[in-house]
Design a protein around this motif. Structure first.
Motif, PDB file in Angstrom:
ATOM      1  N   UNK A  23       0.819  -1.213   0.000  1.00 50.03           N
ATOM      2  CA  UNK A  23       0.000   0.000   0.000  1.00 50.03           C
ATOM      3  C   UNK A  23       0.854   1.265   0.000  1.00 50.03           C
ATOM      4  N   UNK A  24       2.154   1.159   0.220  1.00 49.91           N
ATOM      5  CA  UNK A  24       2.993   2.354   0.367  1.00 49.91           C
ATOM      6  C   UNK A  24       2.896   3.279  -0.839  1.00 49.91           C
ATOM      7  N   UNK A  25       2.898   2.694  -2.043  1.00 49.02           N
ATOM      8  CA  UNK A  25       2.925   3.542  -3.239  1.00 49.02           C
ATOM      9  C   UNK A  25       1.549   4.149  -3.525  1.00 49.02           C
ATOM     10  N   UNK A  26       0.470   3.426  -3.202  1.00 50.09           N
ATOM     11  CA  UNK A  26      -0.873   3.968  -3.398  1.00 50.09           C
ATOM     12  C   UNK A  26      -1.131   5.123  -2.437  1.00 50.09           C
ATOM     13  N   UNK A  27      -0.734   4.957  -1.174  1.00 47.03           N
ATOM     14  CA  UNK A  27      -0.896   6.030  -0.199  1.00 47.03           C
ATOM     15  C   UNK A  27      -0.037   7.226  -0.581  1.00 47.03           C
ATOM     16  N   UNK A  28       1.175   6.957  -1.048  1.00 45.99           N
ATOM     17  CA  UNK A  28       2.052   8.052  -1.474  1.00 45.99           C
ATOM     18  C   UNK A  28       1.463   8.790  -2.675  1.00 45.99           C
ATOM     19  N   UNK A  29       0.838   8.048  -3.584  1.00 42.82           N
ATOM     20  CA  UNK A  29       0.200   8.675  -4.743  1.00 42.82           C
ATOM     21  C   UNK A  29      -0.915   9.615  -4.314  1.00 42.82           C
ATOM     22  N   UNK A  30      -1.735   9.179  -3.358  1.00 38.74           N
ATOM     23  CA  UNK A  30      -2.800  10.037  -2.842  1.00 38.74           C
ATOM     24  C   UNK A  30      -2.215  11.277  -2.186  1.00 38.74           C
ATOM     25  N   UNK A  31      -1.106  11.099  -1.472  1.00 38.91           N
ATOM     26  CA  UNK A  31      -0.450  12.233  -0.838  1.00 38.91           C
ATOM     27  C   UNK A  31       0.157  13.199  -1.832  1.00 38.91           C
ATOM     28  N   UNK A  32       0.739  12.686  -2.899  1.00 36.15           N
ATOM     29  CA  UNK A  32       1.297  13.560  -3.933  1.00 36.15           C
ATOM     30  C   UNK A  32       0.202  14.396  -4.587  1.00 36.15           C
ATOM     31  N   UNK A  33      -0.943  13.783  -4.827  1.00 36.03           N
ATOM     32  CA  UNK A  33      -2.059  14.538  -5.395  1.00 36.03           C
ATOM     33  C   UNK A  33      -2.519  15.629  -4.435  1.00 36.03           C
ATOM     34  N   UNK A  34      -2.618  15.278  -3.160  1.00 37.43           N
ATOM     35  CA  UNK A  34      -3.087  16.234  -2.157  1.00 37.43           C
ATOM     36  C   UNK A  34      -2.146  17.414  -2.013  1.00 37.43           C
ATOM     37  N   UNK A 196     -10.688   0.989  12.970  1.00 40.08           N
ATOM     38  CA  UNK A 196     -12.110   0.614  13.033  1.00 40.08           C
ATOM     39  C   UNK A 196     -12.502  -0.317  11.889  1.00 40.08           C
ATOM     40  N   UNK A 197     -11.781  -0.246  10.797  1.00 44.57           N
ATOM     41  CA  UNK A 197     -12.064  -1.149   9.683  1.00 44.57           C
ATOM     42  C   UNK A 197     -11.251  -2.438   9.753  1.00 44.57           C
ATOM     43  N   UNK A 198     -10.530  -2.640  10.845  1.00 45.79           N
ATOM     44  CA  UNK A 198      -9.823  -3.896  11.042  1.00 45.79           C
ATOM     45  C   UNK A 198      -8.327  -3.821  10.905  1.00 45.79           C
ATOM     46  N   UNK A 199      -7.789  -2.632  10.682  1.00 47.61           N
ATOM     47  CA  UNK A 199      -6.343  -2.473  10.582  1.00 47.61           C
ATOM     48  C   UNK A 199      -5.688  -2.412  11.951  1.00 47.61           C
ATOM     49  N   UNK A 200      -4.394  -2.196  11.944  1.00 43.94           N
ATOM     50  CA  UNK A 200      -3.629  -2.190  13.183  1.00 43.94           C
ATOM     51  C   UNK A 200      -3.165  -0.780  13.539  1.00 43.94           C
ATOM     52  N   UNK A 201      -2.761  -0.630  14.798  1.00 48.32           N
ATOM     53  CA  UNK A 201      -2.169   0.636  15.235  1.00 48.32           C
ATOM     54  C   UNK A 201      -0.910   0.920  14.413  1.00 48.32           C
ATOM     55  N   UNK A 202      -0.170  -0.127  14.097  1.00 53.14           N
ATOM     56  CA  UNK A 202       1.033   0.036  13.285  1.00 53.14           C
ATOM     57  C   UNK A 202       0.717   0.591  11.910  1.00 53.14           C
ATOM     58  N   UNK A 203      -0.369   0.133  11.299  1.00 51.86           N
ATOM     59  CA  UNK A 203      -0.766   0.663   9.993  1.00 51.86           C
ATOM     60  C   UNK A 203      -1.220   2.117  10.105  1.00 51.86           C
ATOM     61  N   UNK A 204      -1.897   2.453  11.192  1.00 49.30           N
ATOM     62  CA  UNK A 204      -2.306   3.840  11.413  1.00 49.30           C
ATOM     63  C   UNK A 204      -1.074   4.729  11.555  1.00 49.30           C
ATOM     64  N   UNK A 205      -0.102   4.265  12.296  1.00 49.85           N
ATOM     65  CA  UNK A 205       1.133   5.039  12.465  1.00 49.85           C
ATOM     66  C   UNK A 205       1.891   5.169  11.143  1.00 49.85           C
ATOM     67  N   UNK A 206       1.886   4.117  10.363  1.00 48.48           N
ATOM     68  CA  UNK A 206       2.538   4.137   9.048  1.00 48.48           C
ATOM     69  C   UNK A 206       1.918   5.214   8.158  1.00 48.48           C
ATOM     70  N   UNK A 207       0.592   5.248   8.096  1.00 46.04           N
ATOM     71  CA  UNK A 207      -0.100   6.222   7.257  1.00 46.04           C
ATOM     72  C   UNK A 207       0.191   7.644   7.725  1.00 46.04           C
ATOM     73  N   UNK A 208       0.139   7.853   9.024  1.00 39.52           N
ATOM     74  CA  UNK A 208       0.397   9.186   9.564  1.00 39.52           C
ATOM     75  C   UNK A 208       1.833   9.618   9.306  1.00 39.52           C
ATOM     76  N   UNK A 209       2.763   8.732   9.531  1.00 33.93           N
ATOM     77  CA  UNK A 209       4.182   9.069   9.316  1.00 33.93           C
ATOM     78  C   UNK A 209       4.463   9.376   7.849  1.00 33.93           C
ATOM     79  N   UNK A 210       3.827   8.640   6.946  1.00 37.07           N
ATOM     80  CA  UNK A 210       4.011   8.898   5.522  1.00 37.07           C
ATOM     81  C   UNK A 210       3.455  10.270   5.159  1.00 37.07           C
ATOM     82  N   UNK A 211       2.280  10.599   5.688  1.00 39.60           N
ATOM     83  CA  UNK A 211       1.713  11.921   5.432  1.00 39.60           C
ATOM     84  C   UNK A 211       2.596  13.038   5.963  1.00 39.60           C
TER      85      UNK A 211
END
Length: 233
Positions: A23-34, A196-211
């Motif tokens: 998911x790293x590249x998809x999340x990064x793509x969304x961030x680049x657009x933003x 809340x959708x079933x992910x982990x705290x680690x995934x939440x931290x990953x998304x936040x850190x990438x942003x």
């Protein structure tokens, strides 16, 4: 130094061997657009697809396009176009991936409307919890009835569609892009939504850190971000 030099660290951090499930590249793509940095999309695509066979490159492309498309409801069509345009320019005709789950459903699914409505409602209820979701729907109806229609449209047709990105992956993309989009309240909602959708705290931290990394790299405001360790999940 290349503008996306820091992205490799997130690729390693996620640790997915199969790029089609990363998911790293998809999340990064969304961030680049933003962050209005769509000119770097070809570089991101090449980072993710280097050495891959054609069919795997198409899957990566599909996931990037879906992440940017889902972001339209948050940052609008212009930023989406500015992000996808540079990517489209480097694709050969052979490399273009044409799969679209919404398009397929519109042709082959007889009960598509019912499924879409149920899926959208479930997604919204999960994100907010059923009681809070109903309260929000009533509040929206109270102040602007057409906004209720807009809410249904967005969640049924965009957000909840899981033919390419799962609910967890969608929330990761949203949390990343909202973190670097100067929308701290909404970033909180969707960072919490990962769990809340079933992910982990680690995934939440990953998304936040990438942003936050995207914001730092491209000098973007973030507002007062609620850090993952301070969020009540």
């Amino acid at each position: 130094m290349e503008p996306l030099h820091f992205i490799s660290a997130f690729r390693a951090r996620e640790g997915k061997i199969d790029i089609k499930n990363a998911i790293w590249y998809a999340a990064a793509a969304a961030g680049l657009a933003a962050t209005e940095q769509g000119q770097h999309m070809p570089e991101l695509y090449r980072l993710a697809t280097d050495g891959l066979p054609l069919e795997d490159r198409k899957i990566v492309q599909r996931r990037i396009k879906e992440a940017v498309l889902k972001g339209v409801i948050l940052y609008g069509v212009p930023r989406s176009a500015q992000a996808l345009g540079p990517l489209y320019e480097i694709l050969t005709d052979e490399e273009i991936d044409t799969y679209g789950p919404r398009y397929v459903d519109s042709i082959v699914s007889k009960d598509k409307d019912t499924k879409r409505i149920e899926r959208g409602r479930k997604y919204f209820d999960t994100l907010w919890t059923p009681i809070s979701a109903d309260q929000m729907r009533r509040q929206i109806l109270k102040y602007n009835t057409d906004s209720h229609f807009c809410l249904e449209l967005l969640y049924e047709h965009y957000v909840s569609e899981d033919g390419i990105l799962s609910p967890i992956e969608t929330q990761i993309c949203y949390a990343t892009l909202l973190t670097c989009y100067n929308a701290p309240t909404q970033a909180l909602w969707h960072t919490r939504g990962i769990v809340r959708h079933g992910g982990t705290i680690g995934q939440a931290r990953f998304a936040q850190d990438l942003g936050l990394a995207l914001a730092e790299q491209f000098d973007c405001k973030t507002g007062d971000i609620t850090m993952v360790d301070e969020i009540e999940f």
